[in-house]
Structure formats: C-alpha cells, structure tokens
Design a protein around this motif. Structure first.
Motif, PDB file in Angstrom:
ATOM      1  N   LEU A   1      22.441   7.644 -10.433  1.00 20.27           N
ATOM      2  CA  LEU A   1      22.683   7.603 -11.874  1.00 20.27           C
ATOM      3  C   LEU A   1      21.670   8.434 -12.653  1.00 20.27           C
ATOM      4  CD1 LEU A   1      23.511   3.796 -12.209  1.00 20.27           C
ATOM      5  CD2 LEU A   1      25.116   5.708 -12.482  1.00 20.27           C
ATOM      6  N   ARG A   2      20.454   8.476 -12.171  1.00 23.12           N
ATOM      7  CA  ARG A   2      19.398   9.238 -12.858  1.00 23.12           C
ATOM      8  C   ARG A   2      19.344  10.687 -12.393  1.00 23.12           C
ATOM      9  NH1 ARG A   2      19.383   5.612 -16.613  1.00 23.12           N
ATOM     10  NH2 ARG A   2      17.883   3.880 -16.418  1.00 23.12           N
ATOM     11  N   ARG A   3      20.185  11.054 -11.422  1.00 15.07           N
ATOM     12  CA  ARG A   3      20.115  12.394 -10.817  1.00 15.07           C
ATOM     13  C   ARG A   3      18.691  12.663 -10.317  1.00 15.07           C
ATOM     14  NH1 ARG A   3      24.776  15.235 -12.111  1.00 15.07           N
ATOM     15  NH2 ARG A   3      25.962  14.373 -13.874  1.00 15.07           N
ATOM     16  N   ALA A   4      18.143  11.635  -9.678  1.00 11.06           N
ATOM     17  CA  ALA A   4      16.736  11.662  -9.262  1.00 11.06           C
ATOM     18  C   ALA A   4      16.636  11.691  -7.744  1.00 11.06           C
ATOM     19  CB  ALA A   4      15.998  10.450  -9.818  1.00 11.06           C
ATOM     20  N   LEU A   5      15.447  12.004  -7.271  1.00 10.22           N
ATOM     21  CA  LEU A   5      15.152  12.036  -5.845  1.00 10.22           C
ATOM     22  C   LEU A   5      14.572  10.691  -5.432  1.00 10.22           C
ATOM     23  CD1 LEU A   5      14.871  13.701  -3.208  1.00 10.22           C
ATOM     24  CD2 LEU A   5      12.610  14.403  -4.028  1.00 10.22           C
ATOM     25  N   LEU A   6      15.245  10.014  -4.500  1.00 11.59           N
ATOM     26  CA  LEU A   6      14.758   8.739  -3.991  1.00 11.59           C
ATOM     27  C   LEU A   6      13.711   8.996  -2.914  1.00 11.59           C
ATOM     28  CD1 LEU A   6      14.879   5.642  -3.851  1.00 11.59           C
ATOM     29  CD2 LEU A   6      16.776   5.882  -2.214  1.00 11.59           C
ATOM     30  N   LEU A   7      12.533   8.424  -3.096  1.00  7.57           N
ATOM     31  CA  LEU A   7      11.431   8.626  -2.160  1.00  7.57           C
ATOM     32  C   LEU A   7      11.331   7.452  -1.203  1.00  7.57           C
ATOM     33  CD1 LEU A   7       8.730   9.915  -4.672  1.00  7.57           C
ATOM     34  CD2 LEU A   7      10.205  11.285  -3.180  1.00  7.57           C
ATOM     35  N   THR A   8      11.071   7.764   0.074  1.00  5.66           N
ATOM     36  CA  THR A   8      10.794   6.711   1.039  1.00  5.66           C
ATOM     37  C   THR A   8       9.280   6.537   1.156  1.00  5.66           C
ATOM     38  OG1 THR A   8      10.626   8.074   3.032  1.00  5.66           O
ATOM     39  CG2 THR A   8      12.821   7.456   2.313  1.00  5.66           C
ATOM     40  N   THR A   9       8.861   5.449   1.779  1.00  4.64           N
ATOM     41  CA  THR A   9       7.438   5.094   1.748  1.00  4.64           C
ATOM     42  C   THR A   9       6.819   4.926   3.128  1.00  4.64           C
ATOM     43  OG1 THR A   9       7.960   2.732   1.602  1.00  4.64           O
ATOM     44  CG2 THR A   9       7.757   3.950  -0.466  1.00  4.64           C
TER      45      THR A   9
ATOM     46  N   ALA B   1       0.811  -1.216   0.000  1.00  3.81           N
ATOM     47  CA  ALA B   1       0.000   0.000   0.000  1.00  3.81           C
ATOM     48  C   ALA B   1       0.845   1.267   0.000  1.00  3.81           C
ATOM     49  CB  ALA B   1      -0.923  -0.015   1.219  1.00  3.81           C
ATOM     50  N   ASP B   2       1.845   1.346   0.853  1.00  2.00           N
ATOM     51  CA  ASP B   2       2.577   2.598   1.010  1.00  2.00           C
ATOM     52  C   ASP B   2       3.306   3.007  -0.261  1.00  2.00           C
ATOM     53  OD1 ASP B   2       1.764   2.915   3.663  1.00  2.00           O
ATOM     54  OD2 ASP B   2       3.395   1.661   4.398  1.00  2.00           O
ATOM     55  N   SER B   3       4.051   2.097  -0.850  1.00  2.51           N
ATOM     56  CA  SER B   3       4.790   2.459  -2.061  1.00  2.51           C
ATOM     57  C   SER B   3       3.839   2.726  -3.221  1.00  2.51           C
ATOM     58  CB  SER B   3       5.804   1.367  -2.426  1.00  2.51           C
ATOM     59  OG  SER B   3       5.165   0.127  -2.682  1.00  2.51           O
ATOM     60  N   ALA B   4       2.704   2.022  -3.266  1.00  2.00           N
ATOM     61  CA  ALA B   4       1.709   2.295  -4.302  1.00  2.00           C
ATOM     62  C   ALA B   4       1.118   3.689  -4.138  1.00  2.00           C
ATOM     63  CB  ALA B   4       0.605   1.244  -4.273  1.00  2.00           C
TER      64      ALA B   4
ATOM     65  N   GLY C   1      16.236   7.303   1.651  1.00  2.00           N
ATOM     66  CA  GLY C   1      15.670   8.205   0.656  1.00  2.00           C
ATOM     67  C   GLY C   1      15.828   9.643   1.063  1.00  2.00           C
ATOM     68  N   GLY C   2      15.465  10.537   0.152  1.00  2.00           N
ATOM     69  CA  GLY C   2      15.637  11.963   0.369  1.00  2.00           C
ATOM     70  C   GLY C   2      14.385  12.697   0.772  1.00  2.00           C
ATOM     71  N   TYR C   3      13.212  12.066   0.629  1.00  2.00           N
ATOM     72  CA  TYR C   3      11.962  12.731   0.991  1.00  2.00           C
ATOM     73  C   TYR C   3      10.935  11.666   1.323  1.00  2.00           C
ATOM     74  CZ  TYR C   3       8.678  16.656   1.094  1.00  2.00           C
ATOM     75  OH  TYR C   3       7.793  17.619   1.502  1.00  2.00           O
ATOM     76  N   ALA C   4      10.092  11.970   2.340  1.00  2.18           N
ATOM     77  CA  ALA C   4       9.102  11.006   2.831  1.00  2.18           C
ATOM     78  C   ALA C   4       7.702  11.588   2.648  1.00  2.18           C
ATOM     79  CB  ALA C   4       9.370  10.693   4.302  1.00  2.18           C
ATOM     80  N   PRO C   5       7.087  11.408   1.496  1.00  2.00           N
ATOM     81  CA  PRO C   5       5.852  12.135   1.184  1.00  2.00           C
ATOM     82  C   PRO C   5       4.632  11.744   1.993  1.00  2.00           C
ATOM     83  CG  PRO C   5       6.442  10.644  -0.603  1.00  2.00           C
ATOM     84  CD  PRO C   5       7.599  10.668   0.330  1.00  2.00           C
ATOM     85  N   ILE C   6       4.569  10.510   2.531  1.00  2.00           N
ATOM     86  CA  ILE C   6       3.359  10.115   3.260  1.00  2.00           C
ATOM     87  C   ILE C   6       3.610   9.940   4.751  1.00  2.00           C
ATOM     88  CG2 ILE C   6       2.348   9.033   1.220  1.00  2.00           C
ATOM     89  CD1 ILE C   6       3.026   6.301   2.473  1.00  2.00           C
TER      90      ILE C   6
END
Length: 613
Positions: free
Chosen positions: A442-450, A340-343, A469-474
C-alpha cells in the motif's frame, strides 16, 4: 619533469542503465575538465555496470557499451580519459579500459588477472589477457589496438592496471619502470568489506614506488546491483607516499579528486616488444598555483578505535538508500519486534537521513501475540519514536488461534507445546507476514527483513515469516556484531551523528524470539549456543572449511571454560542445522556483502541443498 593535473572519479552506476551510466560518465569528465584536469580516470566497467552478471554474454550488451563509448568520445576535447567497459576480442570477452584523448579512441588495455575468489566470478564471463600480446580490432568505426598497451599522452607515458591486476604478486606494475611508465592508473570495481581500504592504500602506495611516480586509483560508489557495496575512496600516491584519498560512502552520483602531480618526461627509448600509442593535444591549462600538494589520506573517523562500526553504519545506510532509490520504492516498512535485529535495521534507516541530509520514510509495526511482553512493546515504541518512524501496534493473536484451530482439526488432535513446539512457534512468525507485506504494498515501500548471519547459518528463522521482505540489510554480519554495534550506537554513534540513546531499551534485554510462553524463559543462545562459540564454528567450518576434528581443536583452544563434551555437542548441532538449512539460505532476501565471511550462496560460500557426512 612535467606538472600535470589529474582527476580520479568514483561513480555510482547501475548495470545496463545505458543513458544514466553514459550521462554520469560524461558529466564526470566535464567536471574534471572544468577543474583543469589533463587526465581523468573512471572506474572499471563503468559504462555497462560491473554487476551485469550473465547479461555480459548478450551481444547487444557489448554493442550498446561500444555505442556509449562512441558517444563519450566528443566529451574528451582537451582532456584524456580512461574508462572501463566489456570488450569482445577475437570472439572472446575481456574486461577492458579504453584510453581516449581529445575525442580520439587510442586503444584498449585488457585485464590480465581476473577476480575469482570470495564473491567474485569474473572468469565466468571474461578471459584473462596474456601479457605482451596485442590484437587489432574494430571499435567505434575505427581499427584500434587492444591488449597489453602503453600510452604516450602529450609526453607522459601511462600504464594501466585494472583492479585485480594490482592485487597479485606478478602485477603489471612490477615491470612498468623498465618500460618507461611515469604515471599509472587503476580503474577498479572493488567491493566493500571491513578493513579492505587499508589493503588498497598499501597496493596503491606500492604501485607508486614501483614506477617512482604518481599512481591513481578509482572505484565505483554505492549499491550498484544489490549485493555488493562500493565505497568510492579514490586514492593517489606519489613516489611511495599516499597523498590523497577521496571521500568514502558518499550519497550521490560521484566524487571527484583533482590533484597536481609532477611526472617525469617519457623516455625516448622503448623496450623491445612494447606497443606504445602516442597522442598529443592541447592540454587544459592548470592554475598557476599548484593544487592539493597533500591532503589527509584518511577521514578522521577512519583512524579511531571504532572504524568497523563507522564503516558498517555508513556502508549499510548508503546501501539501503541506493537500493530503495534504484528499485523505485517510496520508503521502507519494517516489522519492529522490540528486539536487537529489528532495532538495528530501524537505526540504519535513521542513519540515511543523518548522514545524507535526506531522511528516508520508515513505517514500523509491532505485532503482538499472547507470548509478547510489555518490555518488547515499549522498546519497539521507544525506538520507533526516536528514529521518526510512523509506528503501529497490531494484535495478531486471533490469527494465530484461527490457524492453530484449522491445523488441529486437520490432524485430529489439539496442538500442545509438549508435542508441537516448533509448529506453534512458527505460526506466530508466519501470521505476521501478510499484514506487513500488505502495508508495504500500500505504501509502495520496500519491506526489510531483520535476520543476521548467525541465524542464517543455522536456519534460526521461519521461512515466509520473519524472512519475508525484499532486502536483508544485516544478513552479512553476525548476531554478536549486531549486539556490539547497538551498544556503540546507544552511547557513541557515528562521527558527526552521535548516539541514539533510545537503544538502551533494546540493549537491556537478552535476545529472544519471544515465541514460546513467557514462563519458558526462551532465549536465542539457549535455543542455539553462545554466540561466540557459533561465530568460531562458522569461521572454522564454513570460512576455512576445516574438518570436524580441526574445528573441535579450535573450539577447545578458544573456550577452555567449556567442557569438551559440550563443545562437541554444540559443533554437532551447528553441523546438523547448517546442512538442513541450505534451502533456507537459497530463499533469503538479497543481502549485502560486508565481512570476509558470508553465508549467502549467491555471493560467497555455495553448498549443496542436500548433503551428509
């Protein structure tokens, strides 16, 4: 009675972004002028940024803010403006609103009531200004007044409340009518929380009633500094009636609400002790036909039964968009477990494109071990396809086995589920971290935590594993909220967007970490307690700071279907896990404040790392 065109501006600013903040403020004033506005109000502390934290202490920050104000003055030819900034007066720092008109700095109104609860720490940096006091300072090469001021602008008497000033019982507006104020403005930086806009609407309407005239409210917009989201939503009330609300959760630099109002002439007499600064200028002419006499004070989606889900969808997708943009990442990476969380996080990234028209790049990874099942693998694949992500499936079981073997050799005996359960669970989560971090690099992307708030409260997370990760949106909402929102997203979805049917594969499952062998029947609630019980304990013990006895009373009243002994056991488990997990909460990725409750120690409820009864 005068007909006056006024403008309320919501700005998306960034702390210490001197050139950007000045440019956006200047462009907003120019847009208001082009629309024929006479007076325009910009948000609180918008020249420096509201979230400067301890940078407010730096002398160069105060100096550069005044430099920005000086540069802003020429943009106000033919228009008056109220703009927020920090200001030093008599060796102390204050939260100020500058009033400028026709290129002239008229004075500074200083905030009288500081926000000091919830996520607010204004008294750390600012002092409250005493009512009725006025001082003379030097600013922008001029000697000007600062303090409790009123302004007579081309025959309109203006009073200013700054954000929290309007939230207290003894608000300045209580005495404005007696002081001859016929128009009030409120430059604010009022962070988003579920249902908070309804309170703002009430306060603005009350302010209009108190002065028997127009009351204008502005706010910041977007994810300003990482942890607080501002939704915009400018408000204008006229004589006890809310007539206008600017759009909320807009993806962009600003919103502009321009309205024609009728304002009473300034009185000829003044109240003893009042300091009134007068200015006259050639006001920009308004169109012959009056503009926007009334508009719906709420968008259609704000009046339904699912407002909290609508707000969550729009708030977090905007926050993700701004966070990625301001940290200059090129997209998002997510370890998609099929749960659920990652979805939910993947769905929120998908909503960026659906709500803004500018899709965000998302790359997802399903990382299988021997304990992973086809249900979660298929669910992850279905969600990734539905949200348009680039999806990968990795098998990390060999990494688990290698680390397990190294540790077994170090301790001198084989590791078993009977004796080493927790270590064997955690290693599966930890080996998933390096690969997905590398992909994000490698993608210069932001890794999200769940992680969600319920997990953070009890430490149900593996440090340097699923917390990577760099940001925890939920992290600002509970697990129960996430599950309910996913059901709504599957079948309804935000207005103008619609549902995401692929979430059916997620909603059909019972939440599980999927770290024990399949035969163990592991579920989150079996590991912890029912989510409803966990939420009630959090509200009582952490939100309201109730003693154990009071929390247990609340549980017994709320859940009579459970035996008192069972409720007491769950409460004891929560208390033990909460106290043992503060160090984890200190290390979690930055998260967004969304609800009245929070467990983020950097923005709401602080707790000692070591504690006991």
């Amino acid at each position: 009675m005068k007909s006056l065109r006024i403008a309320a501006v919501a700005l998306n600013q960034t702390p210490l972004d001197w050139r950007g903040n000045l440019a956006r403020a200047s462009e907003a004033i120019e847009a208001a002028r082009r629309a024929g506005a006479t007076l325009v109000c910009l948000p609180e502390l918008c020249l420096s940024g509201y979230g400067c934290e301890d940078a407010f202490y730096a002398p160069h920050v105060r100096r550069r803010t005044l430099d920005s104000l000086a540069a802003l003055l020429p943009t106000t030819q033919g228009v008056g403006a109220v703009v927020g900034l920090p200001l030093e007066v008599e060796g102390r720092l204050y939260n100020a609103a500058a009033c400028i008109a026709d290129g002239v700095l008229l004075g500074f109104t200083l905030k009288q009531f500081l926000a000091d609860d919830g996520i607010h720490y204004e008294p750390r940096w600012f002092k409250p200004w005493p009512r009725g006091k006025v001082a003379t300072i030097s600013a922008c090469g001029l000697s000007v007044l600062a303090g409790d001021l009123l302004y007579d602008l081309a025959g309109v008497r203006l009073g200013i409340e700054i954000c929290r000033d309007a939230w207290v019982a003894d608000r300045p507006a209580n005495g404005y009518a007696a002081r001859g104020v016929t128009l009030a403005m409120n430059p604010s930086a009022s962070h988003f929380a579920f249902g908070k806009q309804a309170i703002r609407r009430r306060l603005v309407t009350e302010g209009s009633r108190l002065i028997d005239g127009p009351y204008l409210y502005t706010n910041l917009l977007g994810n300003e500094s990482g942890r607080a989201l501002y939704e915009g939503g400018t408000l204008i009330a006229q004589r006890d009636t809310l007539t206008h609300q600017g759009p909320r959760f807009v993806f962009g630099d600003r919103t502009l609400t321009v309205v024609d109002v009728d304002v009473a002439d300034s009185p000829t007499k003044t109240k003893p002790g009042d300091t009134i600064i007068s200015a006259a200028w050639q006001r920009s002419p308004a169109d012959a036909e009056k503009l926007n006499p009334h508009s719906p004070p709420q968008a259609a989606w704000e009046t339904g039964d699912a407002v909290v889900y609508e707000e969550f969808s729009r708030a977090v997708s905007l926050a993700l968009h701004d966070y990625r943009r301001k940290c200059r990442a090129e997209g998002f990476v997510l370890s998609l477990s099929g749960g659920a969380d990652s979805a939910a996080v993947a769905s929120l990234v998908w909503l960026i494109g659906r709500l803004s028209g500018d899709p965000a790049t998302l790359e997802t990874v399903y990382q299988a071990t021997s304990n992973s099942g086809t249900v979660t693998r298929d669910a992850a694949r279905a969600v990734a396809t539905a949200v348009g992500a680039t999806h990968h499936e990795w098998d990390v079981q060999d990494l688990v086995e290698r680390y397990t073997g190294l540790a077994a050799a170090a301790v001198g005996h084989p590791l078993t589920w009977e004796t080493d359960d927790l270590a064997l669970q955690n290693i599966q989560s930890r080996v998933r971290s390096p690969g997905v971090w590398m992909l994000a690099n490698l993608r210069r992307a932001l890794l999200l935590t769940t992680g969600n708030r319920s997990e953070a409260a009890v430490g149900y997370a593996t440090m340097d594993g699923d917390t990577s990760g760099g940001y925890a949106p939920i992290a600002g909402v509970s697990k129960r909220f996430v599950l309910d929102w996913l059901q709504w997203m599957e079948t309804v979805g935000p207005a103008g967007v619609g549902p995401l049917p692929a979430l059916a594969a997620i909603n059909a499952q019972q939440p599980t970490a999927e770290l024990r062998p399949p035969g163990a029947g592991q579920t989150d609630e079996a590991d912890l307690m029912p989510y409803a019980v966990l939420d009630e304990i959090e509200r009582s013990a952490i939100g309201d700071l109730d003693a154990t006895e009071r929390t247990l009373e609340r549980l017994q009243a709320r859940f009579p279907e459970h035996a008192p002994e069972q409720l007491a056991a769950w409460l004891e488990r929560f208390d033990r896990l909460w106290r043992a997990s503060q160090w984890k909460r200190e290390r979690l990725a930055p998260s967004l404040h969304l609800d009245v409750l929070s467990v983020d120690p950097k923005t709401w409820r602080r707790w000692p790392i070591l504690s006991g009864e």
